[in-house]
Write a protein that holds these residues in place. Structure first.
Motif, PDB file in Angstrom:
ATOM      1  N   VAL A 186      15.763  71.364 -29.830  1.00  0.00           N
ATOM      2  CA  VAL A 186      14.441  71.037 -30.362  1.00  0.00           C
ATOM      3  C   VAL A 186      14.543  70.415 -31.752  1.00  0.00           C
ATOM      4  O   VAL A 186      13.847  69.448 -32.072  1.00  0.00           O
ATOM      5  N   ASN A 187      15.441  70.957 -32.587  1.00  0.00           N
ATOM      6  CA  ASN A 187      15.507  70.543 -33.990  1.00  0.00           C
ATOM      7  C   ASN A 187      16.260  69.241 -34.229  1.00  0.00           C
ATOM      8  O   ASN A 187      16.052  68.585 -35.252  1.00  0.00           O
ATOM      9  N   THR A 188      17.154  68.862 -33.311  1.00  0.00           N
ATOM     10  CA  THR A 188      18.009  67.699 -33.587  1.00  0.00           C
ATOM     11  C   THR A 188      17.968  66.644 -32.477  1.00  0.00           C
ATOM     12  O   THR A 188      19.006  66.273 -31.923  1.00  0.00           O
ATOM     13  N   ALA A 217      10.924  59.906 -30.046  1.00  0.00           N
ATOM     14  CA  ALA A 217      11.296  59.713 -28.641  1.00  0.00           C
ATOM     15  C   ALA A 217      11.809  61.033 -28.077  1.00  0.00           C
ATOM     16  O   ALA A 217      12.970  61.175 -27.713  1.00  0.00           O
ATOM     17  N   THR A 218      10.913  62.013 -28.039  1.00  0.00           N
ATOM     18  CA  THR A 218      11.267  63.352 -27.578  1.00  0.00           C
ATOM     19  C   THR A 218      10.424  63.722 -26.375  1.00  0.00           C
ATOM     20  O   THR A 218       9.200  63.518 -26.386  1.00  0.00           O
ATOM     21  N   PHE A 219      11.042  64.254 -25.339  1.00  0.00           N
ATOM     22  CA  PHE A 219      10.301  64.690 -24.157  1.00  0.00           C
ATOM     23  C   PHE A 219       9.331  65.806 -24.546  1.00  0.00           C
ATOM     24  O   PHE A 219       9.644  66.671 -25.378  1.00  0.00           O
ATOM     25  N   ALA A 220       8.159  65.800 -23.924  1.00  0.00           N
ATOM     26  CA  ALA A 220       7.051  66.678 -24.304  1.00  0.00           C
ATOM     27  C   ALA A 220       7.415  68.163 -24.422  1.00  0.00           C
ATOM     28  O   ALA A 220       7.010  68.816 -25.384  1.00  0.00           O
ATOM     29  N   TYR A 266      14.253  57.826 -24.907  1.00  0.00           N
ATOM     30  CA  TYR A 266      14.011  59.247 -24.657  1.00  0.00           C
ATOM     31  C   TYR A 266      15.252  59.952 -24.114  1.00  0.00           C
ATOM     32  O   TYR A 266      15.631  61.022 -24.586  1.00  0.00           O
ATOM     33  N   THR A 267      15.882  59.347 -23.127  1.00  0.00           N
ATOM     34  CA  THR A 267      17.110  59.937 -22.576  1.00  0.00           C
ATOM     35  C   THR A 267      18.191  59.991 -23.655  1.00  0.00           C
ATOM     36  O   THR A 267      18.907  60.989 -23.787  1.00  0.00           O
ATOM     37  N   GLY A 268      18.296  58.924 -24.429  1.00  0.00           N
ATOM     38  CA  GLY A 268      19.283  58.885 -25.499  1.00  0.00           C
ATOM     39  C   GLY A 268      19.030  59.937 -26.555  1.00  0.00           C
ATOM     40  O   GLY A 268      19.965  60.551 -27.087  1.00  0.00           O
ATOM     41  N   SER A 269      17.769  60.160 -26.867  1.00  0.00           N
ATOM     42  CA  SER A 269      17.410  61.180 -27.850  1.00  0.00           C
ATOM     43  C   SER A 269      17.826  62.569 -27.374  1.00  0.00           C
ATOM     44  O   SER A 269      18.358  63.377 -28.146  1.00  0.00           O
ATOM     45  N   LEU A 270      17.599  62.833 -26.087  1.00  0.00           N
ATOM     46  CA  LEU A 270      18.001  64.120 -25.518  1.00  0.00           C
ATOM     47  C   LEU A 270      19.519  64.236 -25.441  1.00  0.00           C
ATOM     48  O   LEU A 270      20.089  65.307 -25.710  1.00  0.00           O
ATOM     49  N   TRP A 312      24.601  66.512 -27.236  1.00  0.00           N
ATOM     50  CA  TRP A 312      25.918  66.326 -27.861  1.00  0.00           C
ATOM     51  C   TRP A 312      26.039  67.173 -29.127  1.00  0.00           C
ATOM     52  O   TRP A 312      27.053  67.858 -29.342  1.00  0.00           O
ATOM     53  N   PHE A 313      25.013  67.143 -29.951  1.00  0.00           N
ATOM     54  CA  PHE A 313      25.030  67.906 -31.201  1.00  0.00           C
ATOM     55  C   PHE A 313      25.125  69.401 -30.905  1.00  0.00           C
ATOM     56  O   PHE A 313      25.873  70.137 -31.556  1.00  0.00           O
TER      57      PHE A 313
END
Length: 368
Positions: free
Chosen positions: A24-26, A32-35, A338-342, A347-348
Motif C-alpha cells: 500500500v505504501n510503496t 496509478a494504484t488499483f482501487a 497500473y500493473t507496473g505500479s503494483l 518488488w520492493f
C-alpha cells in the motif's frame, strides 16, 4: 494450543499485515494504484484501510503474551518497560518523518531541515501512544476494566466530535474536532500536509478510539490462550468477528466508517475483520495443519517493526535520489502504469522480505 502454534499464528497475521502495508505504501505511482490498495478518500472502507488498525490489533495480541512475564517483576519495572517502549517507538516515528534531516533550499543549497516544519504525530507515534495507554489500562484495571473504558471511549468519541465540531461540518476534513485540537496543540507546520489543508490522519484526539484496537487484540490473545485449540474457541472468535463487523456497519449509519477520523464504527468494523482473519489463519494452520505457506509471512512477522522502518527509510532515500521514480518509469511502467505500479510495490516488498529472511536465518530479531 501450544505456545509455538500461538506464536506462528500471530507471526503469520502480523506478517500478512506488514506485507500488505508495504504494498500500500510503496506503489510505483500513487496516481496509478488499483482501487483496493488506495485508502478511501474520506468516508468508506478499502483493503488498504484495514492495514493500520490490524497492526494495532497485532500489537495488542502480542502484548498479552509479553505481559505474562510482568507477573514476576515489580510495578516499577513494569512501568519502566512500558515507558521505555512507548518513548522509543514515538521517537523512532518522529525521526523517520524528519529523515533524512537535510533539504534543498530555494538557492539550491543543502541545509539542515528545521524542527519548525517537522511532523510530530504519525504511524509509529500512534502505535506508541496506543500501546502505552492500553498497557496501563490492562495492567491497572484488568481486562474487565479495560473493556468498560473502551466502550466509554468509543461512545464518548462520537459525542466529542459532534459537540466540538463545527455545526454541519462535524465530520468534514476542515470542521472536525480532531483537526481543531491538532491545530491548537501542534500548529499547522507540525501536521501532515498530504491534503489540500493541514490535516493529521494520526491526530491526537483520534488516537483515543485507536486504543480500543489494541485492547481488542489483547483480549483475543487472552481468549485464544484460555480457550485452547478447540472448535469452540474458533467458533467464539468467528462469532465475535461477525458481531463486531455487523455492529460497525450499523453504527456506520449515524457515525460513518472513516479511517482518517478513526471513527468508532471504523474501530468495530476493523476489529471484526481482524478476528475473522485471525480465525481463518488459526483454522488453516492449527486445525487443517496446512503450514507450507506460512514461512513467507512469518519472516515479516518476526521482525515486523524493523522491516516496516526499513521499508519507509529506504523509500524515503529512493525518492530523495529520484531513483524511485526512475525505476518505475524506465522499468516497471513498461508493463503498463497500473500493473507496473503494483509490480514495483511487489518488488520492493520482496526486497524487504529478503532482508527479513537473512535476519531470520541468522536468528536476529529486532525488539524495542
Amino acid at each position: 494450543m501450544t505456545p509455538n502454534n500461538r506464536f506462528i499464528s500471530l507471526d503469520v497475521f502480523r506478517g500478512l499485515i506488514i506485507c500488505l502495508m508495504i504494498l500500500v505504501n510503496t506503489p510505483g505511482s500513487h496516481d496509478a494504484t488499483f482501487a483496493p490498495l488506495e485508502h478511501a478518500n474520506w468516508n468508506g472502507f478499502t483493503l488498504a484501510d484495514l492495514v493500520f488498525p490490524s497492526f494495532l490489533f497485532a500489537v495488542g495480541n502480542a502484548m498479552f503474551f509479553s505481559m505474562q512475564k510482568w507477573k514476576t517483576i515489580t510495578q516499577t519495572q513494569v512501568l519502566a518497560k512500558i515507558g521505555r517502549r512507548t518513548l522509543v517507538l514515538f521517537i523512532l516515528g518522529y525521526l523517520m518523518y524528519w529523515f533524512p534531516f537535510f533539504e534543498t533550499n530555494t538557492q539550491g543549497h543543502m541545509v539542515f531541515k528545521s524542527f519548525a516544519g517537522t511532523r510530530i504525530m504519525g504511524v509509529l507515534q500512534r502505535i506508541a501512544l496506543c500501546y502505552g495507554i492500553a498497557s496501563l489500562l490492562i495492567y491497572y484495571l484488568k481486562p474487565k476494566g479495560a473493556i468498560i473504558v473502551s466502550i466509554f471511549l468509543l461512545v464518548a468519541y462520537q459525542g466529542i466530535l459532534f459537540w466540538f465540531g463545527e455545526p454541519g461540518h462535524e465530520l468534514s476534513m476542515i470542521g472536525n474536532a480532531v483537526t481543531k485540537l491538532d491545530l491548537w496543540l501542534l500548529g499547522p507546520a507540525h501536521m501532515n500536509h498530504g491534503e489540500v489543508v493541514p490535516f493529521e490522519p494520526e491526530g491526537i484526539l483520534s488516537t483515543l478510539p485507536a486504543i480500543v484496537n489494541v485492547v481488542a487484540g489483547y483480549l483475543v490473545g487472552w481468549y485464544i490462550q484460555t480457550a485452547g485449540k478447540t472448535r469452540k474457541m474458533l467458533a467464539g472468535l468467528t462469532g465475535a468477528g461477525l458481531v463486531s463487523t455487523v455492529l460497525g456497519l450499523c453504527w456506520n449509519i449515524v457515525f460513518p466508517i472513516n479511517k482518517n477520523l478513526w471513527t468508532s464504527s471504523f474501530v468495530l468494523y476493523t476489529m471484526g475483520f481482524d478476528c475473522l482473519l485471525l480465525a481463518g489463519i488459526i483454522y488453516i494452520t492449527d486445525f487443517l495443519n496446512i503450514t507450507g505457506w506460512t514461512y513467507f509471512f512469518e519472516v515479516f512477522g518476526k521482525n515486523a517493526l524493523f522491516i516496516y522502518l526499513l521499508s519507509e527509510v529506504v523509500a524515503i532515500l529512493l525518492r530523495a535520489s529520484h531513483l524511485y521514480k526512475w525505476l518505475y518509469e524506465h522499468i516497471f511502467r513498461l508493463s503498463g502504469p497500473y500493473t507496473g505500479s503494483l509490480l514495483f510495490a511487489t518488488w520492493f516488498m520482496l526486497m524487504c522480505w529478503l532482508t527479513g529472511w537473512i535476519l531470520d536465518k541468522r536468528k536476529v530479531y529486532v525488539r524495542v
